[in-house]
Design an enzyme around this catalytic site. Structure first.
Site, PDB file in Angstrom:
ATOM      1  N   GLU B 441       0.838  -1.226   0.000  1.00 52.78           N
ATOM      2  CA  GLU B 441       0.000   0.000   0.000  1.00 52.78           C
ATOM      3  C   GLU B 441       0.862   1.262   0.000  1.00 52.78           C
ATOM      4  O   GLU B 441       0.507   2.264   0.623  1.00 52.78           O
ATOM      5  CB  GLU B 441      -0.970   0.018   1.188  1.00 52.78           C
ATOM      6  CG  GLU B 441      -1.785  -1.241   1.412  1.00 52.78           C
ATOM      7  CD  GLU B 441      -2.558  -1.708   0.191  1.00 52.78           C
ATOM      8  OE1 GLU B 441      -2.696  -0.953  -0.776  1.00 52.78           O
ATOM      9  OE2 GLU B 441      -2.994  -2.877   0.197  1.00 52.78           O
ATOM     10  N   GLY B 442       1.944   1.228  -0.749  1.00 52.25           N
ATOM     11  CA  GLY B 442       2.880   2.356  -0.787  1.00 52.25           C
ATOM     12  C   GLY B 442       3.964   2.141   0.247  1.00 52.25           C
ATOM     13  O   GLY B 442       3.687   2.138   1.446  1.00 52.25           O
TER      14      GLY B 442
END
Lengths: 601, 601
Positions: B441-442
């Site tokens: 998620e990043g």
């Protein structure tokens, strides 16, 4: 598959330019080390590790070791053949004494090779690594007969060795061991008990395995003062030196571990196994510490090695993988995206790694030189000085070096993003393998207490004062050179933090020993930071002196200077924060009783 | 086997005393949350996770997910049955909108449950977790028809959802995706391409899987401005709402990962799969960020969850395992050794963990309240204020929370010594599972840039000014209370470090954006430290006010005060060191070109 190249250029810099190995030609063992010999060890050793050992690293991780029904253990595919090549090339014998077939070269070169081996394949390196620990103990404490019986075959790596300390209920606190050694009446003993976490405990790579085992004789004191050391061969050695009857020691199972799968970590069951005492009765702990100190330095090198291997792969990935654009505008406008190498946060992680690995390499090899000087320096005073310093440095090299090694390996995995989490890329293995180094041969908490509870106080603080003197002199000299003046001042501040922390211990730990325990880990890290700072200042000074006339090597010295600057900027500030934590003392740390830690519903 | 107990007492403290959830009864969804309902969610939810999910955690790690020859995926033994129980009990529906069958309760309670689920079994929790991300995107961007078709079954967990962003050559830089979506002429599209790292991408636990997929329509701009979002069900949904024809999406393989083995991380091949556009063409990135922001908070909670689970086990081990003696003299002289709990270095690690988990729990649940207020607060101003703050906090919760979560899990493994490295004890799994949260998620580097490159500057710095105001007011109030005065002053200094770092960015990042990139990770950590400090100051203030009249709860408030003090002593000093690193800027970080990083022979 992960890559590995031995960083021979950097090794040469440390060995020849920083340590000036050639200048010790008057000492025994050093005289044979011409620049050609050094070159040969570095280049051929590096090549062997990169070409033979590194390709087996993932294989070892995937296959692990298998205990067969008959209790024998099969190592991963290729390990046995690689160990045959290793043995034939004599890579295990570099620093071993010539008297028993070793090459008698300085430990500096032995450590060079240890780094390359561990970077290429840490799990493999533990087979000869543990053997070296056992060799050290036999050299120091074995009888002449024991030495002659075991050492030549161990040094040649025909046989391997192990260290048997831990039992299911005790590791750090060895006074609690239960393994019994009962005299057989013929000078031998019958050993019975269970040892766990025995690295290289059973395998198919050597004709015999020489176990060094801590056990208690009947009636021995129930403390560390009641421990004796025994040599227990897997096959009892015949009078002609060949392996004979199978001894009563067997592998009960192999542990499923987080990493170093290629090494067989065994539960060893001793069932009346025949052993012979090494050294004096009830003095086993001292003998054990000889193995242990050698092993601790080796473990520190493992911290370096996994950081180095992971770093090399992260660099390659950062230059290859394209995502996004440089903050300052596209670096390669014709491509769809820039290599992630352009992103400062990626560079931060790579620079952190580079500053650590190069500094740590210098520290480990300086440590090796101190080990050599401990035995071989010309005067008693020099030998004592070296002994003091390496005693102080050992927990720092082991504790700080492996904490940082794990952190760096983790960051290098981070460079890969999601791909770093996939086993195929090999970055997970570097992290998982690096993790053990913080734990074994004394957890890093134990290292911190060894440093602060023992080494700091020894001989009225002589060791740490000697260290302060070394750093202080280096700072004074570097201040006089324009190129290193700022860096010297930065290091001076960090040294001041260490000195203040030392003083705080002196003023507070007597009244409450928990203050020492509460700050020990912080102190170990402060000292690690200052020590690597010392290495970087030394390296910067050399680079500054050489960079202008360096010709083809100009870029090499320029990057040393830039990395030194990065180190001072990015590592040293933590010394101040750690000192503040240390000076907070034990009060808030020890305020709560056990019920406060239990999860309340 | 590892233990887990939901920390319900501490949750209740945060929900009822810190956030005062009951005081929001005037807001939609909050009115139904009586203290009884809150109690029921906390107690029954905690019980379910501890009794049903936690026992499957090791099993999931050991068995992993298996892709069968027909492309179907079998989840670990017990997962399907547990998901049936989960679905029947409605644990996935707490904070989902009532309109589509959810319970419409505050996200605060949803987050409580997310923590318990992830602590008990992170890999399991990702099946409903990813579903929630997909639900968020459909709620925000789906057509009414799409909502009606998919949401009720997804909210009830009859079907699960996925997020399909990453492709082999791109993750962070989604402008580069190659998956094509070609109109079929009937309003649907044919999707073709390969997506990787798709969590819960294929499994046997639900009747249908609803994939949300980023793809490019023909002729779309070759950048993030050319991405559209599509819904692609595994089984095309019939008019009566039942799953019909199998769609052209299949699992090509399952990744071998470092951890979260119980979740099926798939390569998904789209081969002309039928999908429908969600929201507007070429506006897929905005829709993706809705999923992503929800997911990032969930990942931050994972950082908390693994730290918490690892902590509980380390406490139990530290109280059980006996090695050595307390530095201040034997704590239990009659026993052969003291529990390792007496050793300051063990206590340091436990206190670090306790200070993190309790502070992080407060932060996550405050974040959840902000999410609720973003939608539900009474005035536009309050909604905007909440939106600003949670936008700022999201990268901190994700980035700082998972970096620390991993560090704490590692330290808790360290408490176990050698046993921590053996898989059987489960501590390795906590570390391996925690590791992914820093990446997906990043990556945390992306979080740091989101914080510093985007959120700090937004609306002229309104968000960070609002944050400074909140912290400043808390400090001012706490300074007036004797019990918290010192702590408030300590936090004030750390806040000063953050403010100075912010100012340094303002003065330097315009002229050289690399200064921002070089300091972003440091800044994120400074802000994490200050934010947890804010939480601890709030908690200390409450505890100080209540401790004297607390009766049976006296010990609870006393330990809150002691832990707050520990936090201020041991966490805050890093803010100053990080600021110094940040102010060193990009120069030494970016000085070297790529050749300086390549290993020279």
């Amino acid at each position: 598959m992960p890559i590995y190249t031995a960083p021979t250029r950097d090794t040469r810099f440390v060995v020849n330019e920083l340590l000036e190995l050639g200048s010790y030609g008057n000492l025994p063992g050093f005289e044979m080390v011409s620049e050609d010999v050094t070159e040969a060890v570095i280049n051929e050793g590096g090549k062997f590790c990169a070409e033979v050992l590194a390709p087996l690293n993932r294989i070892g991780d995937e296959h692990g070791c298998v205990r067969n029904e008959d209790g024998s253990v099969t190592t991963p595919p290729g390990f046995k053949e690689a160990f045959d090549q290793f043995r034939e090339a004599g890579w295990g014998t570099i620093a071993a004494p010539e008297e028993f077939g070793g090459q008698g070269m300085p430990h500096v070169l032995g450590f060079v090779m240890e780094e390359y081996i561990a970077s290429a394949n840490q799990a493999f390196g533990m087979y000869p690594g543990l053997t070296n620990g056992a060799i050290s103990a036999l050299i120091a404490k074995g009888s002449q007969e024991q030495k002659e019986k075991y050492l030549p075959k161990m040094i040649s790596n025909e046989w391997t060795g192990t260290m048997n300390l831990t039992e299911p209920h005790c590791g750090t606190d060895l006074g609690m061991i239960r393994t019994k050694a009962v005299p057989n009446g013929d000078g031998s003993y019958a050993l019975t008990g269970t040892k766990i976490f025995i690295s290289a405990g059973e395998h198919d790579m050597a004709d015999n395995i020489i176990h060094l085992v801590l056990a208690k004789t009947p009636g021995a004191p129930d403390s560390t003062k009641g421990i004796s050391l025994f040599v227990v061969p897997k096959f009892i050695v015949n009078d002609d030196g060949t392996p004979g009857e199978r001894n009563g020691v067997s592998c009960g199972s192999i542990e499923e571990k987080m990493g170093i799968h290629g090494n067989s970590t065994c539960v060893l069951n001793y069932d009346g196994a025949t052993g012979w005492m090494v050294g004096e009765e009830n003095k086993g702990l001292a003998a054990m510490f000889i193995m242990m100190n050698a092993a601790r330095l080796g473990v520190g090198i493992q911290g370096l090695s996994q950081a180095e291997a992971a770093y090399q792969n992260a660099v390659a990935y950062a230059l290859d993988r394209r995502q996004g654009r440089a903050l300052s505008g596209p670096a390669e406008p014709e491509a769809q995206a820039d290599p992630i190498f352009v992103h400062p946060d990626v560079r931060r992680m790579l620079m952190d790694a580079k500053a650590f690995t190069e500094g740590m390499r210098a520290l480990c090899l300086w440590g090796a030189l101190l080990v050599d000087l401990t035995h071989k320096a010309q005067t008693e005073e020099e030998r004592e000085q070296a002994d003091l310093l390496i005693g102080l440095m050992t927990p720092v090299i082991k504790g700080y070096g492996t904490d940082k090694g794990y952190e760096v390996a983790t960051n290098m995995q981070q460079v890969f993003g999601g791909h770093g989490y996939i086993e195929e890329w090999g970055m997970s293995q570097f992290v998982r393998d690096a993790r053990i180094a913080q734990i074994y041969e004394g957890t890093n908490g134990v290292q911190a207490m060894d440093l602060c509870g023992r080494k700091l106080a020894q001989k009225g603080g002589a060791a740490v004062q000697a260290f302060f003197k070394v750093v202080g002199e280096e700072i004074a000299a570097a201040k006089k050179v324009e190129a290193t003046k700022d860096m010297a001042e930065q290091l001076e501040k960090a040294l001041g933090q260490q000195q203040a922390a030392t003083m705080w211990f002196m003023n507070n730990a007597m009244q409450n020993p928990n203050h020492l325990g509460a700050g020990a880990h912080h102190y170990m890290h402060i000292m690690g930071i200052v020590t690597l700072g010392l290495m970087w200042l030394k390296m910067a000074k050399i680079a500054a002196a050489k960079v202008d006339g360096a010709g083809d090597d100009k870029a090499f010295y320029e990057q040393k200077l830039a990395t030194a600057r990065y180190y001072m900027d990015r590592y040293l500030p933590d010394a101040g924060a750690l000192r503040r934590k240390l000076e907070a003392g034990a009060d808030s740390m020890m305020a709560l009783g056990e019920e406060a830690f239990q999860t309340a519903a």
